[in-house]
Motif scaffolding. Sequence first.
Motif, short mmCIF file in Angstrom:
data_model
loop_
_atom_site.label_atom_id
_atom_site.label_comp_id
_atom_site.label_asym_id
_atom_site.label_seq_id
_atom_site.Cartn_x
_atom_site.Cartn_y
_atom_site.Cartn_z
N UNK A 1 0.85 -1.18 0.00
CA UNK A 1 0.00 0.00 0.00
C UNK A 1 0.89 1.25 0.00
N UNK A 2 0.72 2.13 -0.98
CA UNK A 2 1.54 3.33 -1.07
C UNK A 2 1.08 4.36 -0.04
N UNK A 3 1.96 5.36 0.22
CA UNK A 3 1.69 6.33 1.28
C UNK A 3 0.38 7.07 1.04
N UNK A 4 0.13 7.53 -0.21
CA UNK A 4 -1.09 8.29 -0.48
C UNK A 4 -2.32 7.43 -0.19
N UNK A 5 -2.29 6.17 -0.61
CA UNK A 5 -3.41 5.26 -0.37
C UNK A 5 -3.62 5.06 1.13
N UNK A 6 -2.50 4.92 1.87
CA UNK A 6 -2.59 4.73 3.31
C UNK A 6 -3.24 5.93 3.98
N UNK A 7 -2.83 7.15 3.61
CA UNK A 7 -3.39 8.35 4.22
C UNK A 7 -4.88 8.48 3.93
N UNK A 8 -5.27 8.18 2.70
CA UNK A 8 -6.68 8.25 2.34
C UNK A 8 -7.49 7.22 3.13
N UNK A 9 -6.91 6.04 3.28
CA UNK A 9 -7.62 4.97 3.97
C UNK A 9 -7.83 5.32 5.44
N UNK A 10 -6.77 5.83 6.09
CA UNK A 10 -6.89 6.18 7.49
C UNK A 10 -7.85 7.34 7.69
N UNK A 11 -7.85 8.29 6.75
CA UNK A 11 -8.78 9.40 6.86
C UNK A 11 -10.22 8.93 6.75
N UNK A 12 -10.44 7.95 5.87
CA UNK A 12 -11.81 7.44 5.68
C UNK A 12 -12.28 6.63 6.87
N UNK A 13 -11.34 6.23 7.73
CA UNK A 13 -11.69 5.41 8.89
C UNK A 13 -11.90 6.27 10.14
N UNK A 14 -12.15 7.55 9.94
CA UNK A 14 -12.28 8.46 11.08
C UNK A 14 -13.37 8.06 12.04
N UNK A 15 -14.40 7.32 11.58
CA UNK A 15 -15.49 6.92 12.44
C UNK A 15 -15.21 5.65 13.22
N UNK A 105 11.72 -4.86 3.01
CA UNK A 105 12.63 -5.57 2.11
C UNK A 105 12.12 -6.95 1.72
N UNK A 106 11.25 -7.52 2.57
CA UNK A 106 10.85 -8.91 2.36
C UNK A 106 9.34 -9.07 2.32
N UNK A 107 8.91 -10.10 1.63
CA UNK A 107 7.51 -10.48 1.69
C UNK A 107 7.14 -10.82 3.14
N UNK A 108 5.87 -10.66 3.46
CA UNK A 108 5.36 -11.11 4.75
C UNK A 108 4.39 -12.25 4.52
N UNK A 109 3.94 -12.87 5.58
CA UNK A 109 3.07 -14.04 5.44
C UNK A 109 1.77 -13.71 4.72
N UNK A 110 1.22 -12.51 4.98
CA UNK A 110 -0.05 -12.16 4.37
C UNK A 110 -0.01 -10.95 3.47
N UNK A 111 1.20 -10.43 3.19
CA UNK A 111 1.34 -9.21 2.39
C UNK A 111 2.55 -9.31 1.48
N UNK A 112 2.37 -8.93 0.23
CA UNK A 112 3.51 -8.74 -0.68
C UNK A 112 3.49 -7.28 -1.14
N UNK A 113 4.48 -6.50 -0.70
CA UNK A 113 4.54 -5.09 -1.02
C UNK A 113 5.49 -4.84 -2.18
N UNK A 114 5.29 -3.77 -2.94
CA UNK A 114 6.18 -3.47 -4.07
C UNK A 114 7.64 -3.41 -3.63
N UNK A 115 8.49 -4.08 -4.38
CA UNK A 115 9.92 -4.05 -4.10
C UNK A 115 10.38 -5.08 -3.08
N UNK A 116 9.44 -5.80 -2.47
CA UNK A 116 9.81 -6.80 -1.47
C UNK A 116 10.32 -8.07 -2.15
#
Length: 474
Positions: A1-15, A105-116
Amino acid sequence: MERRELLLLLASAGGAPWKIGFATPADDLPPTHATVRGRFPDAVAGTLFRVGPAGHDLGGQRYHHWFDGDGMVHRFVIEGADVRHQGRYVATPKRVAEARAGRRLFEASGTILPGAEPPTSADSINVANTSVLPMQGEMLALWEGGSATRIDARTLDTLGPKTWRADLAGMPFSAHPKVDPDGTVWNFGISSGQGLLALYEIAPEGTLRRAAVLPVADMPMVHDFAVTERHLVFLMPPLVYDGKRKEAGSTFLDAHVWRPELGMRALVIDKRNWERRQMLALPAGFLFHVGNAWEEDTQRGTLIHVDYVRSDNADSVFTTTREVMRARRVRNSDPHLAVATLNLGTGQATQVVLAQEAEFPRIDPRRVGLRHRQLIHATQIRRDLPGFGAIARTDVETGHSQRFSYGTQAIVEEHVYVPDGAKPGWVLGTVLDFGRRKTVLSCFTADHLSGGPVAQATLPYALPLGLHGAFVPI
């Protein structure tokens, strides 16, 4: 999840004010005094250790799954009317390398992020975030797929991986070891890709007595197990690893497939002779956690009774524990207490599902593997919140239960039972009070939960929601 997407997501979770339970502490948490109401009993003078996922965000990227977060170990030092808290990230090689790089730097068990990158070994993605095991003055921080990590119990310094034997370096050492009343430690590990089950027997002084690796067909996800006086008991849900899905690019978690036609398999292994094994069948269902098991010899053969937390399916693995990272509550199959009876003489297995919604079951540690009746567990599912809102004590033979509800703005974490000689004992555990944005440690009389806490310690901040813990008396 990129930074812009993260900020939008957290803002939408204000409730969703409970989202603070899935926030990332920027750094370690130094020793801090809590505000104490009442006085903690002499029997709980000691240290409650807890661990859980805490490092969810790094370099503008957020993990998609709760279980992926870097582990943070907490210690609550309890001395009557004084409680001190300290929290530190576990400095695993993964945590150190990624913090230095400022990105994942690495994949996680439930997440694969860009560049990992794919993991080079299980320990290259070890997050040490699931449970703890006190051992010989140290604390082992445990994960699901790799080595235990040694922690200094006084300072929470990370001391490095625990290697039980040179040829076992990096072998999975699971997060739910069982300690017999005589101090013997039993544990297991799963190698999903190879279809192997590792077994460990560890002496009370912390030395390895023996270890072995056994093949298991259709290897499922197994998080917990039970012991009796003479047996190891594995309830194996039909959530089976499929290597082809992983090769096609899925995460490790998403490489597991729900195959209800397999049913719930119960694998029973003789403690003395690991070659003596028996498989029994139960209706298909999923579990994370087992309460306890005990056995009795009857004219019908040896019966093993095991209580566990059962769900109809494994949706919680894939949806609930992902959606909370987006501050969204998704309802899945509600987990309930269940009691299974395994007849080793006839090879038949039956079970009864109780009415109590439940998770995080714990018993009197003196009764591990022995006949018991009382189980401490979280309960009371709120449809608008993740997790549970109350703590309960249930008689697994009669189904009778009593509880204490923490109110509408609290999420219950695991509570542990603390013995007190021949007295009823105490129940000790934490909740996230998201209304006040604080974490609260409470102590109850074990046989009178409904009477409310006899003492509480409130931290001046909220901790990330965690998983498991252990109490160590002074």
